[in-house]
Design an enzyme around this catalytic site. Structure first.
Site, mmCIF file in Angstrom:
data_model
loop_
_atom_site.group_PDB
_atom_site.id
_atom_site.type_symbol
_atom_site.label_atom_id
_atom_site.label_comp_id
_atom_site.label_asym_id
_atom_site.label_seq_id
_atom_site.Cartn_x
_atom_site.Cartn_y
_atom_site.Cartn_z
ATOM 1 N N LYS A 189 4.864 -8.382 30.276
ATOM 2 C CA LYS A 189 5.429 -8.774 28.985
ATOM 3 C C LYS A 189 6.888 -9.185 29.162
ATOM 4 O O LYS A 189 7.754 -8.357 29.412
ATOM 5 C CB LYS A 189 5.364 -7.634 27.965
ATOM 6 N N GLU A 263 14.314 0.809 35.364
ATOM 7 C CA GLU A 263 15.626 0.294 35.769
ATOM 8 C C GLU A 263 16.397 0.079 34.477
ATOM 9 O O GLU A 263 16.069 -0.817 33.699
ATOM 10 C CB GLU A 263 15.425 -1.007 36.564
ATOM 11 N N CYS A 297 23.064 -5.078 33.890
ATOM 12 C CA CYS A 297 22.944 -3.618 33.891
ATOM 13 C C CYS A 297 23.988 -3.002 34.811
ATOM 14 O O CYS A 297 24.431 -1.886 34.598
ATOM 15 C CB CYS A 297 21.544 -3.209 34.306
ATOM 16 N N GLU A 394 27.345 1.513 27.067
ATOM 17 C CA GLU A 394 27.030 0.201 27.634
ATOM 18 C C GLU A 394 27.180 -0.849 26.538
ATOM 19 O O GLU A 394 26.442 -0.824 25.549
ATOM 20 C CB GLU A 394 25.594 0.188 28.178
#
Ligand code: NAI
Ligand code: MG
Length: 491
Positions: A189, A263, A297, A394
């Protein structure tokens, strides 16, 4: 390998595929539902894409199961699986400009980055794993008694792969490469913001000759991903995205005890010592944070700078940030494009406001750029303290926090004061200091006098809440294999 960039803007690509790929056939979703994908530089709709629900996911899983248990793929020699991966890499290389343009259209990233960074890494990754296909092997084990004991590494089975929008094509390669080399079959996906390059890569995979059902693509939102995680016949889920969704997936996967690799996010420290090559460190800090609009990331979002060079460093950094060229991502002159969508744009603007009100010095940027598209000015906050939201969360945007420090031990302690542990970097000419930091920082990747250096052979992944498992390199093959022990009596 990378195509040379022309000076003229790259043309917008034609959209060839916007349906689901199930069992080698392009199809609409069973309910006929669709969703729109947009070009983030102009906010214009690109096309509608078929939206898969749980029933579509079930069809895809059945196709993947069939392809795994029987037929051409099941019986194929490992070396021939490698050859198919090589063929796919070749087809991607032949269509590199089109794929890079799709990436720029759907994600908004500058065409120079898509063409010179993302796509070459895609090709390299697939070729690297092509080489592994016939080298996945077990051991012979010395055991007591008159027995012959050996291990086999078998493919884990049907794997669900759920990926984000920041490196759409590259995430496909990181996921497909090791899974296909190991002999798994896939239900993927792509992110709802960026399905187009994945669909085109799936079309090229069909052209390369992957048998029907080996690679299935189901587009959609979080619910489509959740249906993959919930499906009892999916053996493993590999996810890249937010830590929040990673937690949901791990919890939901417990129901069927699926193998899970994650991850997730980061808040990576980029540590600059006074004895570094200051110009290289400034450039590394700029690249480490602003590359890909800050949507990485592993972004070096906490830049720790030793006090004695702090003001000089920040001056130079602010200069570079001010000179970054924003604009049409299809223009080869553009270094920074828009953020991927309105949600991300608003999240980032919210953090900028919080940074300002918490007392950090906004040295440049701090606003929206232009009046159309999701552009954010390259923003540098100085004199940030560890407890501010802009130092802990983040942000996933072009917002850098600079934090001055004095001592080695102090910066180690502050670097590790986070739930995350994805990456870190250090800039110094002192080898002992570099190795010492590399050993003490809790992060899956440490860069010394460089940033964002990726290679298909080098493992990547997180400590702590940045994830579970490693991608890339030989390490990623473990995600897609089960270890089987066989013991035979020799009497
Ligand atoms: P997200 O984690 O919601 O989306 C990533 C993928 O997961 C997408 O394909 C999405 O459709 C899917 N997904 C969402 N909810 C799901 C669920 N319950 N079950 C299964 N799949 C699900 O990330 P989002 O909302 O796009 O971004 C939010 C924040 O996450 C960003 O601001 C950033 O901080 C972080 N992020 C980190 C990434 C990384 O590379 N580690 C990539 C993208 C986002
Ligand atoms: Mg989300």
């Amino acid at each position: 390998m990378s195509a040379t960039l022309e000076t003229a803007p790259v043309a917008r690509p034609q959209i060839r595929r916007n349906q689901l790929l199930i069992n080698g056939e392009w199809c609409d979703s069973v309910r006929g539902e669709t969703f729109a994908t947009y070009h983030p530089a102009t906010e214009e709709k690109i096309t509608d894409v078929a939206q898969a629900n749980a029933e579509d996911v079930d069809r895809a899983v059945k196709a993947a199961r069939r392809a795994f248990e029987e037929g051409e793929w099941h019986d194929m020699d490992a070396r021939d699986r490698g050859a198919l991966l090589l063929k796919l890499a070749d087809l991607i290389e032949q269509n590199i400009v089109e794929l890079a343009a799709l990436e720029t259209l759907d994600n908004g990233k500058p065409i120079i980055d898509a063409l010179n960074a993302d796509l070459p890494l895609v090709i390299d990754c697939l070729r690297y794993y092509a080489g592994w296909a016939d080298k996945i092997k077990g051991d012979t084990i010395p055991v007591r008694g008159n027995y012959f004991c050996y291990t086999r590494r078998e493919p884990v089975g049907v794997v669900g792969q759920i990926i984000p929008w920041n490196f759409p094509a590259l995430m496909v390669a990181w996921k497909w490469g090791p899974a296909l080399a190991a002999g798994c079959t896939i239900v993927m996906k792509p992110a709802e913001q960026t399905p187009l390059s994945c669909l085109r890569m799936a079309e090229l995979a069909m052209e390369a000759g992957f048998p029907p059902g080996v690679i299935n693509v189901v587009c959609g939102f979080g619910e489509t991903g959740a249906a993959i995680v919930a499906h009892s016949d999916v053996d493993k889920v590999a996810f890249t995205g937010s830590t929040e969704v990673g937690q949901i997936i791990m919890r939901d996967a417990a129901q069927t005890l699926k193998r899970v690799t994650l991850e997730l996010g980061g808040k990576s420290p980029n540590v600059v010592f006074a004895d570094c090559d200051i110009e290289a460190a400034v450039q590394g800090a700029e690249f480490g944070l602003f590359f890909n609009q800050g949507q990485c990331c592993c972004a070096g979002s906490r830049v720790f700078v030793e006090e004695s060079i702090h003001s000089d460093f920040v001056e130079r950094l602010v200069d570079r940030a001010k000179n970054r060229q924003l604009g049409d991502p299809f223009s080869p002159a553009t270094a920074q494009g828009p953020q991927v969508d309105k949600d991300q744009f608003e999240k980032i603007m919210g953090y900028i406001e919080r940074g300002k009100s918490s007392g950090a010095d906004c040295r440049t940027g701090g606003g929206r750029w232009g009046d159309k598209g999701f552009f954010v000015e390259p923003t540098v906050f100085d004199n940030v303290t560890d407890d501010m939201d802009i130092a802990t969360d983040e942000i996933f945007g072009p917002v850098m926090s600079v934090l001055p420090f004095r001592e080695f031990d102090e910066v180690i302690e502050r670097s590790n004061k986070t739930f995350y542990g994805l990456a870190a970097a250090v800039w110094t000419r002192d080898i002992a200091k570099a190795h010492s930091l590399a050993a003490k920082v809790k992060a899956g990747t440490v860069w010394v006098n460089c940033y964002d250096v990726f290679d298909a052979a080098a493992p990547f992944g997180g400590f702590k809440m940045s994830g579970i498992g490693r991608e890339l390199g030989e390490a990623a093959l473990a995600n897609y294999t089960e270890l089987k022990t066989v013991t035979m009596s020799l009497d």
